[in-house]
Design a protein around this motif. Structure first.
Motif, PDB file in Angstrom:
ATOM      1  N   PRO A   1       1.075  -0.946  -0.128  1.00  0.00           N
ATOM      2  CA  PRO A   1      -0.076  -0.123   0.060  1.00  0.00           C
ATOM      3  C   PRO A   1       0.970   1.232   0.034  1.00  0.00           C
ATOM      4  O   PRO A   1       0.865   1.863  -1.085  1.00  0.00           O
ATOM      5  CB  PRO A   1      -1.057   0.008   0.967  1.00  0.00           C
ATOM      6  N   ASP A   2       1.694   0.774   0.843  1.00  0.00           N
ATOM      7  CA  ASP A   2       2.570   2.412   0.725  1.00  0.00           C
ATOM      8  C   ASP A   2       2.969   2.713  -0.180  1.00  0.00           C
ATOM      9  O   ASP A   2       3.421   3.886  -0.505  1.00  0.00           O
ATOM     10  CB  ASP A   2       3.331   2.285   2.153  1.00  0.00           C
ATOM     11  N   SER A   3       4.308   1.225  -1.028  1.00  0.00           N
ATOM     12  CA  SER A   3       5.002   1.693  -1.649  1.00  0.00           C
ATOM     13  C   SER A   3       3.955   2.063  -3.230  1.00  0.00           C
ATOM     14  O   SER A   3       4.817   3.039  -3.988  1.00  0.00           O
ATOM     15  CB  SER A   3       5.358   0.290  -2.233  1.00  0.00           C
ATOM     16  N   GLU A   4       2.894   1.126  -3.526  1.00  0.00           N
ATOM     17  CA  GLU A   4       2.054   2.149  -4.298  1.00  0.00           C
ATOM     18  C   GLU A   4       1.981   3.409  -3.698  1.00  0.00           C
ATOM     19  O   GLU A   4       1.838   4.364  -5.451  1.00  0.00           O
ATOM     20  CB  GLU A   4       0.536   1.534  -4.781  1.00  0.00           C
ATOM     21  N   ALA A   5       1.434   4.278  -2.970  1.00  0.00           N
ATOM     22  CA  ALA A   5       0.927   5.448  -2.784  1.00  0.00           C
ATOM     23  C   ALA A   5       2.306   6.499  -2.891  1.00  0.00           C
ATOM     24  O   ALA A   5       2.071   7.640  -3.623  1.00  0.00           O
ATOM     25  CB  ALA A   5       1.075   6.146  -1.296  1.00  0.00           C
ATOM     26  N   ILE A   6       3.769   5.756  -3.151  1.00  0.00           N
ATOM     27  CA  ILE A   6       4.949   6.925  -3.232  1.00  0.00           C
ATOM     28  C   ILE A   6       4.891   6.937  -4.980  1.00  0.00           C
ATOM     29  O   ILE A   6       5.330   7.979  -4.868  1.00  0.00           O
ATOM     30  CB  ILE A   6       6.114   5.640  -2.410  1.00  0.00           C
ATOM     31  N   LEU A   7       4.727   5.783  -4.830  1.00  0.00           N
ATOM     32  CA  LEU A   7       4.826   5.353  -6.755  1.00  0.00           C
ATOM     33  C   LEU A   7       3.696   6.664  -7.463  1.00  0.00           C
ATOM     34  O   LEU A   7       4.304   7.504  -8.171  1.00  0.00           O
ATOM     35  CB  LEU A   7       4.439   3.869  -7.268  1.00  0.00           C
ATOM     36  N   THR A   8       3.502   6.182  -6.747  1.00  0.00           N
ATOM     37  CA  THR A   8       1.925   7.564  -7.321  1.00  0.00           C
ATOM     38  C   THR A   8       2.275   9.080  -7.257  1.00  0.00           C
ATOM     39  O   THR A   8       2.148   9.711  -8.256  1.00  0.00           O
ATOM     40  CB  THR A   8       0.164   7.329  -6.693  1.00  0.00           C
ATOM     41  N   LYS A   9       2.607   9.284  -5.943  1.00  0.00           N
ATOM     42  CA  LYS A   9       3.183  10.558  -5.824  1.00  0.00           C
ATOM     43  C   LYS A   9       4.350  10.822  -6.733  1.00  0.00           C
ATOM     44  O   LYS A   9       4.478  12.142  -6.710  1.00  0.00           O
ATOM     45  CB  LYS A   9       3.996  10.586  -4.414  1.00  0.00           C
ATOM     46  N   ILE A  10       4.626   9.855  -7.351  1.00  0.00           N
ATOM     47  CA  ILE A  10       6.763  10.638  -8.393  1.00  0.00           C
ATOM     48  C   ILE A  10       6.060  10.194  -9.522  1.00  0.00           C
ATOM     49  O   ILE A  10       6.983  10.354 -10.646  1.00  0.00           O
ATOM     50  CB  ILE A  10       7.882   9.860  -7.679  1.00  0.00           C
ATOM     51  N   GLY A  11       4.864   9.553  -9.907  1.00  0.00           N
ATOM     52  CA  GLY A  11       4.312  10.063 -11.154  1.00  0.00           C
ATOM     53  C   GLY A  11       4.671   8.379 -11.804  1.00  0.00           C
ATOM     54  O   GLY A  11       4.783   8.043 -12.904  1.00  0.00           O
ATOM     55  N   LEU A  12       5.154   7.762 -10.998  1.00  0.00           N
ATOM     56  CA  LEU A  12       5.961   6.090 -11.733  1.00  0.00           C
ATOM     57  C   LEU A  12       4.952   5.010 -11.146  1.00  0.00           C
ATOM     58  O   LEU A  12       5.398   3.347 -12.057  1.00  0.00           O
ATOM     59  CB  LEU A  12       6.854   5.936 -10.759  1.00  0.00           C
ATOM     60  N   ASP A  13       3.700   5.438 -11.172  1.00  0.00           N
ATOM     61  CA  ASP A  13       2.738   4.251 -10.660  1.00  0.00           C
ATOM     62  C   ASP A  13       2.525   3.529 -12.160  1.00  0.00           C
ATOM     63  O   ASP A  13       1.975   2.066 -11.552  1.00  0.00           O
ATOM     64  CB  ASP A  13       1.255   4.363 -10.150  1.00  0.00           C
ATOM     65  N   ARG A  14       1.990   3.681 -13.477  1.00  0.00           N
ATOM     66  CA  ARG A  14       1.902   3.056 -14.201  1.00  0.00           C
ATOM     67  C   ARG A  14       2.945   2.439 -15.384  1.00  0.00           C
ATOM     68  O   ARG A  14       2.844   1.306 -16.318  1.00  0.00           O
ATOM     69  CB  ARG A  14       1.096   3.380 -14.973  1.00  0.00           C
ATOM     70  N   LEU A  15       3.762   2.527 -14.430  1.00  0.00           N
ATOM     71  CA  LEU A  15       5.748   1.865 -15.713  1.00  0.00           C
ATOM     72  C   LEU A  15       5.244   0.555 -15.536  1.00  0.00           C
ATOM     73  O   LEU A  15       6.401  -0.013 -16.659  1.00  0.00           O
ATOM     74  CB  LEU A  15       6.192   2.798 -14.994  1.00  0.00           C
ATOM     75  N   PHE A  16       5.817   0.722 -14.338  1.00  0.00           N
ATOM     76  CA  PHE A  16       6.649  -1.313 -13.914  1.00  0.00           C
ATOM     77  C   PHE A  16       5.461  -2.594 -14.371  1.00  0.00           C
ATOM     78  O   PHE A  16       4.460  -2.605 -14.269  1.00  0.00           O
ATOM     79  CB  PHE A  16       6.684  -1.601 -12.591  1.00  0.00           C
ATOM     80  N   ASP A  17       5.996  -3.288 -15.178  1.00  0.00           N
ATOM     81  CA  ASP A  17       5.437  -4.320 -15.894  1.00  0.00           C
ATOM     82  C   ASP A  17       5.400  -5.613 -15.027  1.00  0.00           C
ATOM     83  O   ASP A  17       4.523  -6.306 -14.789  1.00  0.00           O
ATOM     84  CB  ASP A  17       6.674  -4.952 -16.558  1.00  0.00           C
ATOM     85  N   LEU A  18       6.234  -5.219 -13.320  1.00  0.00           N
ATOM     86  CA  LEU A  18       6.450  -6.186 -12.686  1.00  0.00           C
ATOM     87  C   LEU A  18       6.405  -6.189 -11.333  1.00  0.00           C
ATOM     88  O   LEU A  18       7.674  -4.782 -11.538  1.00  0.00           O
ATOM     89  CB  LEU A  18       6.833  -7.614 -13.325  1.00  0.00           C
ATOM     90  N   LYS A  19       5.797  -6.148 -10.433  1.00  0.00           N
ATOM     91  CA  LYS A  19       6.134  -5.099  -9.089  1.00  0.00           C
ATOM     92  C   LYS A  19       6.128  -6.267  -8.027  1.00  0.00           C
ATOM     93  O   LYS A  19       4.858  -7.168  -7.885  1.00  0.00           O
ATOM     94  CB  LYS A  19       4.993  -3.918  -8.861  1.00  0.00           C
ATOM     95  N   ILE A  20       7.369  -6.286  -6.935  1.00  0.00           N
ATOM     96  CA  ILE A  20       7.371  -7.211  -5.721  1.00  0.00           C
ATOM     97  C   ILE A  20       7.553  -6.842  -5.206  1.00  0.00           C
ATOM     98  O   ILE A  20       8.317  -6.141  -4.844  1.00  0.00           O
ATOM     99  CB  ILE A  20       8.648  -8.454  -6.372  1.00  0.00           C
ATOM    100  N   PHE A  21       6.571  -7.048  -3.672  1.00  0.00           N
ATOM    101  CA  PHE A  21       6.482  -6.264  -2.676  1.00  0.00           C
ATOM    102  C   PHE A  21       7.334  -6.943  -1.529  1.00  0.00           C
ATOM    103  O   PHE A  21       6.989  -8.545  -1.340  1.00  0.00           O
ATOM    104  CB  PHE A  21       5.223  -5.345  -2.161  1.00  0.00           C
ATOM    105  N   ASN A  22       7.677  -6.755  -0.556  1.00  0.00           N
ATOM    106  CA  ASN A  22       7.757  -7.472   0.403  1.00  0.00           C
ATOM    107  C   ASN A  22       8.638  -8.596  -0.272  1.00  0.00           C
ATOM    108  O   ASN A  22       8.685  -9.744   0.512  1.00  0.00           O
ATOM    109  CB  ASN A  22       6.808  -7.478   1.125  1.00  0.00           C
ATOM    110  N   GLY A  23       9.548  -8.295  -0.833  1.00  0.00           N
ATOM    111  CA  GLY A  23      10.470  -8.550  -1.733  1.00  0.00           C
ATOM    112  C   GLY A  23      11.904  -9.345  -0.389  1.00  0.00           C
ATOM    113  O   GLY A  23      12.500 -10.902  -1.354  1.00  0.00           O
TER     114      GLY A  23
END
Ligand SMILES: [Mg+2]
Length: 282
Positions: free
Chosen positions: A179-201
């Protein structure tokens, strides 16, 4: 390293795709709040001493909470050990305490690979358990998601990623929750760029497993994957033996030119290299 051959770029999140650092004081304050009053000023003294580089706690080291020692290691073999007051242990003492490779974890053997772990290690020294430390981390993430925390996108970074995206797959691999990672990506405008996102890596423990998954997901070779991150232990060292390319964002000056294929002080400086993926003849 032939950058033009790269087919997959794997980015860390914190300290890599954004450079803001003002949340680390907030995190330190949350940790300090959880300590008893008599330990709070000691915590602050240590935190300030680390900032002045006058403390054994440094980025790139390990905090061993069981022995209350600060360690320098390579590939989990302890090379140096320091007491909290900076006294260096003899090689004999080190061999006695650490006859085998150490195992990094989030509880008693903390890897201070980035600034998140500085205040956490100090809090650990003053007896705060890992559960309470994680609470402080989540409170900090909550703050970062809110409007009070303003972020400065890296100039030209989103543009270069958008440009090279037709040639490469873009992956986010972070130890942080979704949730927080997605919120940060949205703030910096990178939320739609990634083909794959792995959280809690769970880097570095599961870095190799993650990269195997990424390799299989996109049907590429390791040498066609480039790992980009600010935490050498988590993102650079484990993938070097696989043959992956590496870009180390060394904002704390802990590395040297041979730490990775490319070493930069900040992500902005890495942009010309990323551009080569689009146009190898440049
Ligand atoms: Mg990072």
């Amino acid at each position: 390293m032939d950058v033009s051959k790269v087919k997959v770029l794997v980015f860390d999140l914190d300290g890599t795709v954004y450079e803001d650092t003002h949340h680390f004081d907030y995190q330190a304050a949350r940790l300090k709040d959880k300590l008893s009053v008599e330990k709070q000023s000691l915590f602050q003294q240590d935190f300030d001493a680390v900032k002045r580089d006058e403390h054994p706690i440094k980025i790139g080291r390990i905090y061993d909470g069981i022995n209350d020692l600060v360690l320098v290691q390579l590939d989990n073999i302890v090379q140096e050990a320091y007491k909290w007051n900076g006294h260096r242990l003899s090689n004999e003492e080190i061999n006695k305490l650490y006859p085998k490779p150490i195992e990094i974890n989030y509880d008693t053997m903390l890897s201070i690979g980035d600034p998140w772990w500085i205040s956490t290690s100090i809090a650990g020294h003053y007896g705060l358990n890992s559960k309470k430390c994680y609470e402080a981390f989540l409170e900090t993430r909550e703050y970062m998601m809110g409007p009070e925390f303003e972020m400065e996108p890296i100039v030209g970074f989103k543009e270069v990623l958008s440009d090279i995206h037709e040639h490469v797959k873009l992956v986010l691999l972070t130890n942080s929750p979704q949730p927080d990672s997605e919120a940060i990506l949205t703030k910096i405008g990178l939320d739609r760029l990634f083909d794959l996102k792995i959280f809690n890596g769970e880097k570095p423990t599961r870095t190799l497993e993650r990269f195997e998954h990424i390799k299989n997901e996109f049907g590429v070779e390791y040498k066609e994957i480039m790992s980009v991150g600010d935490n050498w232990i988590n993102e650079i060292r484990p993938v070097q033996p696989l043959g992956c390319g590496t870009i180390f964002i060394d904002s704390h000056g802990v590395g040297n030119p041979s730490s990775a294929d490319f070493v930069f002080e900040c992500m902005g400086d890495a942009i010309p290299i990323l551009k080569k993926i689009k146009n190898p003849l440049d």
